[in-house]
Design a protein around this motif. Structure first.
Motif, PDB file in Angstrom:
ATOM      1  N   GLU A  66       0.852  -1.187   0.000  1.00  0.00           N
ATOM      2  CA  GLU A  66       0.000   0.000   0.000  1.00  0.00           C
ATOM      3  C   GLU A  66       0.885   1.232   0.000  1.00  0.00           C
ATOM      4  O   GLU A  66       1.838   1.325   0.765  1.00  0.00           O
ATOM      5  CB  GLU A  66      -0.921   0.017   1.221  1.00  0.00           C
ATOM      6  N   LEU A  67       0.537   2.176  -0.870  1.00  0.00           N
ATOM      7  CA  LEU A  67       1.339   3.375  -1.037  1.00  0.00           C
ATOM      8  C   LEU A  67       0.404   4.533  -1.359  1.00  0.00           C
ATOM      9  O   LEU A  67      -0.172   4.600  -2.439  1.00  0.00           O
ATOM     10  CB  LEU A  67       2.334   3.146  -2.186  1.00  0.00           C
ATOM     11  N   VAL A  68       0.223   5.414  -0.381  1.00  0.00           N
ATOM     12  CA  VAL A  68      -0.594   6.615  -0.570  1.00  0.00           C
ATOM     13  C   VAL A  68       0.366   7.791  -0.404  1.00  0.00           C
ATOM     14  O   VAL A  68       0.802   8.068   0.724  1.00  0.00           O
ATOM     15  CB  VAL A  68      -1.751   6.693   0.455  1.00  0.00           C
ATOM     16  N   PRO A  69       0.743   8.446  -1.508  1.00  0.00           N
ATOM     17  CA  PRO A  69       1.767   9.492  -1.428  1.00  0.00           C
ATOM     18  C   PRO A  69       1.519  10.495  -0.300  1.00  0.00           C
ATOM     19  O   PRO A  69       0.428  11.019  -0.128  1.00  0.00           O
ATOM     20  CB  PRO A  69       1.683  10.168  -2.809  1.00  0.00           C
ATOM     21  N   ASN A  70       2.580  10.669   0.490  1.00  0.00           N
ATOM     22  CA  ASN A  70       2.628  11.628   1.597  1.00  0.00           C
ATOM     23  C   ASN A  70       1.678  11.302   2.747  1.00  0.00           C
ATOM     24  O   ASN A  70       1.492  12.115   3.645  1.00  0.00           O
ATOM     25  CB  ASN A  70       2.373  13.055   1.099  1.00  0.00           C
ATOM     26  N   LYS A  71       1.075  10.089   2.738  1.00  0.00           N
ATOM     27  CA  LYS A  71       0.131   9.724   3.792  1.00  0.00           C
ATOM     28  C   LYS A  71       0.355   8.342   4.408  1.00  0.00           C
ATOM     29  O   LYS A  71       0.204   8.175   5.613  1.00  0.00           O
ATOM     30  CB  LYS A  71      -1.301   9.787   3.264  1.00  0.00           C
ATOM     31  N   LYS A  72       0.706   7.333   3.593  1.00  0.00           N
ATOM     32  CA  LYS A  72       0.755   5.979   4.132  1.00  0.00           C
ATOM     33  C   LYS A  72       1.668   5.081   3.305  1.00  0.00           C
ATOM     34  O   LYS A  72       1.687   5.159   2.079  1.00  0.00           O
ATOM     35  CB  LYS A  72      -0.642   5.380   4.159  1.00  0.00           C
ATOM     36  N   ILE A  73       2.399   4.199   4.012  1.00  0.00           N
ATOM     37  CA  ILE A  73       3.236   3.171   3.396  1.00  0.00           C
ATOM     38  C   ILE A  73       3.009   1.888   4.195  1.00  0.00           C
ATOM     39  O   ILE A  73       3.064   1.905   5.431  1.00  0.00           O
ATOM     40  CB  ILE A  73       4.738   3.539   3.450  1.00  0.00           C
ATOM     41  N   VAL A  74       2.762   0.781   3.489  1.00  0.00           N
ATOM     42  CA  VAL A  74       2.556  -0.508   4.157  1.00  0.00           C
ATOM     43  C   VAL A  74       3.351  -1.595   3.426  1.00  0.00           C
ATOM     44  O   VAL A  74       3.240  -1.733   2.204  1.00  0.00           O
ATOM     45  CB  VAL A  74       1.063  -0.918   4.186  1.00  0.00           C
ATOM     46  N   TRP A  75       4.111  -2.355   4.206  1.00  0.00           N
ATOM     47  CA  TRP A  75       4.827  -3.517   3.697  1.00  0.00           C
ATOM     48  C   TRP A  75       4.255  -4.779   4.342  1.00  0.00           C
ATOM     49  O   TRP A  75       4.029  -4.811   5.553  1.00  0.00           O
ATOM     50  CB  TRP A  75       6.316  -3.460   4.040  1.00  0.00           C
ATOM     51  N   GLN A  76       4.055  -5.808   3.538  1.00  0.00           N
ATOM     52  CA  GLN A  76       3.663  -7.134   4.030  1.00  0.00           C
ATOM     53  C   GLN A  76       4.935  -7.961   4.147  1.00  0.00           C
ATOM     54  O   GLN A  76       5.724  -8.025   3.195  1.00  0.00           O
ATOM     55  CB  GLN A  76       2.703  -7.788   3.026  1.00  0.00           C
ATOM     56  N   VAL A  77       5.155  -8.597   5.300  1.00  0.00           N
ATOM     57  CA  VAL A  77       6.295  -9.500   5.450  1.00  0.00           C
ATOM     58  C   VAL A  77       5.895 -10.827   4.813  1.00  0.00           C
ATOM     59  O   VAL A  77       4.934 -11.468   5.241  1.00  0.00           O
ATOM     60  CB  VAL A  77       6.690  -9.678   6.929  1.00  0.00           C
ATOM     61  N   THR A  78       6.621 -11.214   3.763  1.00  0.00           N
ATOM     62  CA  THR A  78       6.274 -12.425   3.013  1.00  0.00           C
ATOM     63  C   THR A  78       7.153 -13.613   3.369  1.00  0.00           C
ATOM     64  O   THR A  78       6.803 -14.749   3.052  1.00  0.00           O
ATOM     65  CB  THR A  78       6.353 -12.168   1.500  1.00  0.00           C
ATOM     66  N   ASP A  79       8.279 -13.354   4.008  1.00  0.00           N
ATOM     67  CA  ASP A  79       9.184 -14.429   4.410  1.00  0.00           C
ATOM     68  C   ASP A  79      10.008 -13.923   5.583  1.00  0.00           C
ATOM     69  O   ASP A  79      10.332 -12.735   5.652  1.00  0.00           O
ATOM     70  CB  ASP A  79      10.102 -14.817   3.246  1.00  0.00           C
ATOM     71  N   SER A  80      10.312 -14.819   6.518  1.00  0.00           N
ATOM     72  CA  SER A  80      11.212 -14.419   7.601  1.00  0.00           C
ATOM     73  C   SER A  80      11.928 -15.635   8.157  1.00  0.00           C
ATOM     74  O   SER A  80      11.413 -16.752   8.133  1.00  0.00           O
ATOM     75  CB  SER A  80      10.471 -13.685   8.719  1.00  0.00           C
ATOM     76  N   ASN A  81      13.141 -15.385   8.617  1.00  0.00           N
ATOM     77  CA  ASN A  81      13.922 -16.390   9.325  1.00  0.00           C
ATOM     78  C   ASN A  81      14.607 -15.664  10.472  1.00  0.00           C
ATOM     79  O   ASN A  81      15.682 -15.099  10.309  1.00  0.00           O
ATOM     80  CB  ASN A  81      14.938 -17.060   8.402  1.00  0.00           C
ATOM     81  N   LEU A  82      13.933 -15.656  11.613  1.00  0.00           N
ATOM     82  CA  LEU A  82      14.477 -15.044  12.815  1.00  0.00           C
ATOM     83  C   LEU A  82      15.066 -16.192  13.628  1.00  0.00           C
ATOM     84  O   LEU A  82      14.368 -16.844  14.409  1.00  0.00           O
ATOM     85  CB  LEU A  82      13.386 -14.291  13.574  1.00  0.00           C
TER      86      LEU A  82
END
Length: 142
Positions: A66-82
């Protein structure tokens, strides 16, 4: 948003546009603490990047959803190895976001890691790290 998800909010004298542009340059705010390496793209919807830190202790892959210029940014974590957790994939399907809101001559920035809740093993160590990253970001945005 899942109840209890980690959030951190602060105000800045910078404009929403300046903050938005800085946030899209991930190396400007998600580095400097644990020998981080960031690879990939993060400027357009569906771009993906990887984040490695702590000498291999943390790997995650994020997709810009999700990318709303100057208002919002969202990243989905699709893979992780903690590797320090009993469930190394604990971050998968969580979301990392910033909400940007102009308020007079100030801008409020709210960071949320949706799904990073007290019931999961990573909560204490991960919220501690996020707090440090947000403190560094706040300093950059003064």
């Amino acid at each position: 948003m899942r109840k209890g998800s980690y959030t951190n909010s602060f105000t800045s004298s910078k404009t929403p546009q300046a903050i938005f542009e800085l946030l899209l340059d991930i190396e400007q705010w998600w580095t400097g603490l644990y020998e981080e390496t960031i690879k990939g793209k993060n400027k357009k919807l569906n771009d993906e990047f990887t984040f490695n830190a702590g000498g291999g202790a943390h790997y995650s892959k994020q997709k810009l959803v999700e990318l709303v210029p100057n208002k919002k940014i969202v990243w989905q974590v699709t893979d992780s190895n903690l590797s320090f957790l009993s469930d190394p994939a604990e971050w998968v399907d969580t979301r990392i976001s910033f909400d940007i809101a102009a308020e007079g001559n100030k801008t409020t920035l709210t960071f949320t890691h949706d799904g990073l809740v007290p019931q999961i093993e990573c909560y204490d160590s991960c919220t501690g790290a996020w707090t440090k990253y947000m403190e560094n970001l706040k300093h950059k945005l003064q």
